[in-house]
Design a protein around this motif. Structure first.
Motif, PDB file in Angstrom:
ATOM      1  N   ARG A  22      -5.148 -14.791  10.817  1.00  0.00           N
ATOM      2  CA  ARG A  22      -6.399 -13.821  10.764  1.00  0.00           C
ATOM      3  C   ARG A  22      -5.747 -12.552  10.586  1.00  0.00           C
ATOM      4  N   ILE A  23      -4.794 -12.145  11.426  1.00  0.00           N
ATOM      5  CA  ILE A  23      -4.209 -10.639  11.278  1.00  0.00           C
ATOM      6  C   ILE A  23      -3.583 -10.243   9.746  1.00  0.00           C
ATOM      7  N   SER A  24      -3.084 -11.432   9.249  1.00  0.00           N
ATOM      8  CA  SER A  24      -2.585 -10.950   7.886  1.00  0.00           C
ATOM      9  C   SER A  24      -3.862 -11.044   6.877  1.00  0.00           C
ATOM     10  N   GLU A  25      -4.973 -11.767   7.272  1.00  0.00           N
ATOM     11  CA  GLU A  25      -6.097 -11.689   6.283  1.00  0.00           C
ATOM     12  C   GLU A  25      -6.742 -10.236   6.604  1.00  0.00           C
ATOM     13  N   VAL A  26      -6.787  -9.928   7.577  1.00  0.00           N
ATOM     14  CA  VAL A  26      -7.398  -8.526   7.779  1.00  0.00           C
ATOM     15  C   VAL A  26      -6.505  -7.403   7.345  1.00  0.00           C
ATOM     16  N   LEU A  27      -5.281  -7.438   7.509  1.00  0.00           N
ATOM     17  CA  LEU A  27      -4.307  -6.160   7.080  1.00  0.00           C
ATOM     18  C   LEU A  27      -4.062  -6.630   5.711  1.00  0.00           C
ATOM     19  N   GLN A  28      -4.289  -7.745   5.271  1.00  0.00           N
ATOM     20  CA  GLN A  28      -3.616  -8.145   3.899  1.00  0.00           C
ATOM     21  C   GLN A  28      -1.988  -7.992   3.616  1.00  0.00           C
ATOM     22  N   SER A  44       2.352 -15.820   9.377  1.00  0.00           N
ATOM     23  CA  SER A  44       1.068 -16.123   8.530  1.00  0.00           C
ATOM     24  C   SER A  44       1.567 -16.917   7.499  1.00  0.00           C
ATOM     25  N   THR A  45       0.683 -17.917   6.887  1.00  0.00           N
ATOM     26  CA  THR A  45       1.150 -18.725   5.682  1.00  0.00           C
ATOM     27  C   THR A  45       0.527 -17.972   4.393  1.00  0.00           C
ATOM     28  N   HIS A  46       0.867 -18.650   3.165  1.00  0.00           N
ATOM     29  CA  HIS A  46       0.215 -18.232   1.882  1.00  0.00           C
ATOM     30  C   HIS A  46       0.710 -16.823   1.559  1.00  0.00           C
ATOM     31  N   ASP A  47       1.592 -16.449   1.762  1.00  0.00           N
ATOM     32  CA  ASP A  47       1.971 -15.032   1.626  1.00  0.00           C
ATOM     33  C   ASP A  47       2.498 -14.749   0.149  1.00  0.00           C
ATOM     34  N   ASP A  48       2.143 -13.775  -0.624  1.00  0.00           N
ATOM     35  CA  ASP A  48       2.606 -13.731  -1.806  1.00  0.00           C
ATOM     36  C   ASP A  48       4.081 -12.933  -1.815  1.00  0.00           C
ATOM     37  N   CYS A  49       4.146 -12.091  -0.658  1.00  0.00           N
ATOM     38  CA  CYS A  49       5.502 -11.262  -0.612  1.00  0.00           C
ATOM     39  C   CYS A  49       6.146 -11.541   0.540  1.00  0.00           C
ATOM     40  N   THR A  50       7.370 -11.190   0.469  1.00  0.00           N
ATOM     41  CA  THR A  50       8.382 -11.174   1.710  1.00  0.00           C
ATOM     42  C   THR A  50       9.449 -10.677   1.505  1.00  0.00           C
ATOM     43  N   ASP A  51      10.546 -11.059   2.422  1.00  0.00           N
ATOM     44  CA  ASP A  51      11.761 -10.287   2.193  1.00  0.00           C
ATOM     45  C   ASP A  51      12.775 -11.053   2.900  1.00  0.00           C
ATOM     46  N   PRO A  52      14.162 -10.944   2.807  1.00  0.00           N
ATOM     47  CA  PRO A  52      15.394 -11.948   3.093  1.00  0.00           C
ATOM     48  C   PRO A  52      15.149 -12.080   4.523  1.00  0.00           C
ATOM     49  N   ALA A  53      14.899 -10.948   5.323  1.00  0.00           N
ATOM     50  CA  ALA A  53      14.960 -11.014   6.711  1.00  0.00           C
ATOM     51  C   ALA A  53      13.832 -11.832   7.543  1.00  0.00           C
ATOM     52  N   ARG A  54      12.517 -11.757   6.578  1.00  0.00           N
ATOM     53  CA  ARG A  54      11.637 -12.683   7.079  1.00  0.00           C
ATOM     54  C   ARG A  54      11.737 -14.049   6.867  1.00  0.00           C
ATOM     55  N   ILE A  55      12.385 -14.408   5.773  1.00  0.00           N
ATOM     56  CA  ILE A  55      12.747 -15.714   5.449  1.00  0.00           C
ATOM     57  C   ILE A  55      13.470 -16.281   6.184  1.00  0.00           C
ATOM     58  N   SER A  56      14.817 -15.633   6.792  1.00  0.00           N
ATOM     59  CA  SER A  56      15.619 -16.109   7.598  1.00  0.00           C
ATOM     60  C   SER A  56      15.210 -16.377   9.041  1.00  0.00           C
ATOM     61  N   THR A  57      14.205 -15.444   9.360  1.00  0.00           N
ATOM     62  CA  THR A  57      13.761 -15.661  10.555  1.00  0.00           C
ATOM     63  C   THR A  57      12.881 -17.011  10.769  1.00  0.00           C
ATOM     64  N   ALA A 117       4.428  -6.315  10.703  1.00  0.00           N
ATOM     65  CA  ALA A 117       3.563  -6.462   9.312  1.00  0.00           C
ATOM     66  C   ALA A 117       4.531  -6.003   8.397  1.00  0.00           C
ATOM     67  N   LEU A 118       4.632  -6.521   7.246  1.00  0.00           N
ATOM     68  CA  LEU A 118       5.465  -6.072   6.078  1.00  0.00           C
ATOM     69  C   LEU A 118       4.514  -5.359   5.225  1.00  0.00           C
ATOM     70  N   GLU A 119       5.102  -4.222   4.769  1.00  0.00           N
ATOM     71  CA  GLU A 119       4.576  -3.297   4.005  1.00  0.00           C
ATOM     72  C   GLU A 119       5.350  -3.133   2.611  1.00  0.00           C
ATOM     73  N   ILE A 120       5.393  -4.359   1.990  1.00  0.00           N
ATOM     74  CA  ILE A 120       6.108  -4.571   0.657  1.00  0.00           C
ATOM     75  C   ILE A 120       5.210  -4.049  -0.577  1.00  0.00           C
ATOM     76  N   ASN A 121       3.882  -4.519  -0.440  1.00  0.00           N
ATOM     77  CA  ASN A 121       3.094  -4.153  -1.698  1.00  0.00           C
ATOM     78  C   ASN A 121       2.127  -2.905  -1.324  1.00  0.00           C
ATOM     79  N   LYS A 122       1.994  -2.797   0.205  1.00  0.00           N
ATOM     80  CA  LYS A 122       1.131  -1.726   0.368  1.00  0.00           C
ATOM     81  C   LYS A 122       1.555  -0.811   1.736  1.00  0.00           C
ATOM     82  N   THR A 123       0.675   0.304   1.899  1.00  0.00           N
ATOM     83  CA  THR A 123       1.214   0.911   2.982  1.00  0.00           C
ATOM     84  C   THR A 123      -0.098   0.777   3.966  1.00  0.00           C
ATOM     85  N   LEU A 124       0.044   0.602   5.242  1.00  0.00           N
ATOM     86  CA  LEU A 124      -1.027   0.501   6.092  1.00  0.00           C
ATOM     87  C   LEU A 124      -1.573   1.727   6.334  1.00  0.00           C
TER      88      LEU A 124
END
Length: 410
Positions: A22-28, A44-57, A117-124
């Motif tokens: 839900r948080i991912s849906e709200v903040l995109q 959160s699931t079904h994310d289009d973007c991530t980074d190596p640190a998140r994957i390892s976690t 919250a990752l800011e890869i494709n956007k800035t909150l």
């Protein structure tokens, strides 16, 4: 998504994973939720973007230790432990960490966990940061339930651990059943490590210690407990060099206590490494023995922290008790002491330092602050007075052992 902070999370979700979605849906943007010790609770699931640190976690179910260390060094984690405002974390390429926003989840004056919250494709935006603060309040209620369940489990684990340490459970089958009852696989090899602090360990320090133990990935932490100013740990090494693993973990822990939390003068003792669970009590007794020996012979054992490294110091207590009962006096040492008393010399110190330096004349002369020739003359006199042949390994070891036993009577 144009939602106010009051409307964004007006829904019920039993699972923390649903809250993360839900948080991912709200903040995109991708979301991860961790406990205070950086163990992954939900993502959160079904994310289009991530980074190596998140994957390892996600794969390891915990934040990699190298990432945690980097976040301490750049000030991120210290800041998160002081504020409930979102903070912006810049990318750290060497550990695979992209830009993200982090916020602590608080209950009164205690941090329960974190949202990332990752800011890869956007800035909150500012409004989205307000939504993230609202999300932290929603997650707080979920973490409180987890926290309460965890506390009860820790109490059961500590009770079982004390029974192991004190020998109240000593049959291997009973010990194995006890491990399975608390949901822990009995270790294939283990050691007990005893850390001794300068003062009683109180709640703030306990939390800092727990944080280090939960985030280390150098060894497997199996059980822990506190006893006034002592931290007792049952652990299992990870590699085929188990003693090296444990010593590195001890050194790292003492260093992190000093650098991160300004806790200094912590002493450690490592019990022997065993494969049978009915030897946990023995390893604990050995860890205590290391601490006691290092306190009595601090200079001689300065670089030693494990029972297996203590050499003759392992046996001093037993030999001291035997000699005390029998009234035994070493002939060579008695002769040297009598000479010192009459001539107001200190040849007994010369002999001890010479043997401490493994009969290295140069090192011993330096420690005694005398010329090498002076030391050579003294050693010749010692051999004559004591009727002692220091070229004979048996005589040499015997007199060295009795020098240390004499110190235990002081």
């Amino acid at each position: 998504m144009n939602l106010s902070a009051n409307d964004a999370f007006k829904y019920n979700a039993d699972r923390l994973e649903d809250v993360a979605d839900r948080i991912s849906e709200v903040l995109q943007c991708p979301i991860t939720i961790e406990d205070i010790n950086h163990r992954l609770l939900a993502y959160s699931t079904h994310d289009d973007c991530t980074d190596p640190a998140r994957i390892s976690t996600i794969i390891g179910r915990r934040v990699p230790e190298k990432v945690i260390n980097s976040l301490w060094r750049d000030g991120t984690i210290p800041t998160l432990l002081q504020t409930d405002d979102p903070i912006r974390v810049k990318n750290i390429d060497e550990v695979g960490l992209g830009n993200r926003i982090a916020i602590s989840i608080w209950k009164n004056n205690e941090v329960l966990g974190f949202i990332w919250a990752l800011e890869i494709n956007k800035t909150l935006s500012g409004d989205e940061l307000d939504l993230l603060k609202k999300a932290a309040q929603v997650v707080k209620n979920k973490l409180l339930n987890l926290h309460n369940r965890k506390s009860k489990k820790e109490e059961r684990n500590q009770e079982f651990f004390w029974k192991l340490l004190t020998g109240h459970i000593h049959h291997e089958n009973d010990i194995s059943n006890g491990f399975h009852e608390i949901g822990i696989t009995p270790p294939s090899q283990h050691s007990v490590v005893l850390f001794r602090f300068n003062e009683e360990i109180k709640e703030p320090t306990e939390k800092q210690i727990n944080y280090l133990l939960q985030t280390t990935q150098q060894v497997h932490i199996i059980l822990t407990t506190l006893d006034q100013n002592e931290l007792i740990i049952l652990l299992s090494p990870k590699s085929n060099q188990p003693l090296t693993d444990i010593k590195q973990f001890v050194d790292w822990t003492i260093l992190q206590l000093k650098e991160r939390f300004r806790i200094e003068h912590v002493k450690a003792g490592i019990g022997s490494i065993y494969t049978q669970t009915d030897q946990i009590e023995l390893s604990y007794k050995e860890a205590i023995a290391v601490q006691n020996i290092k306190k009595r012979f601090g200079k001689e054992t300065e670089g030693l922290i494990s029972f297996s490294e203590l050499g003759i110091y392992q046996y001093l207590d037993l030999l001291h008790e035997k000699h005390k009962q029998e009234g035994f006096l070493n002939y060579a040492l008695r002769r040297i002491k009598e000479y010192d008393d009459v001539h107001h010399t200190n040849l007994i110190e010369t002999l001890e330092i010479y043997l401490d330096k493994d009969s290295n004349v140069n090192e011993a002369a330096k420690a005694l602050n005398v010329h090498v020739n002076t030391l050579s003359y003294r050693m010749k006199r010692i051999s004559q007075i004591a009727e002692l042949d220091l070229r004979d390994p048996n005589q040499k070891i015997t007199v060295y052992l009795h020098l240390k036993l004499d110190k235990m009577s002081l």
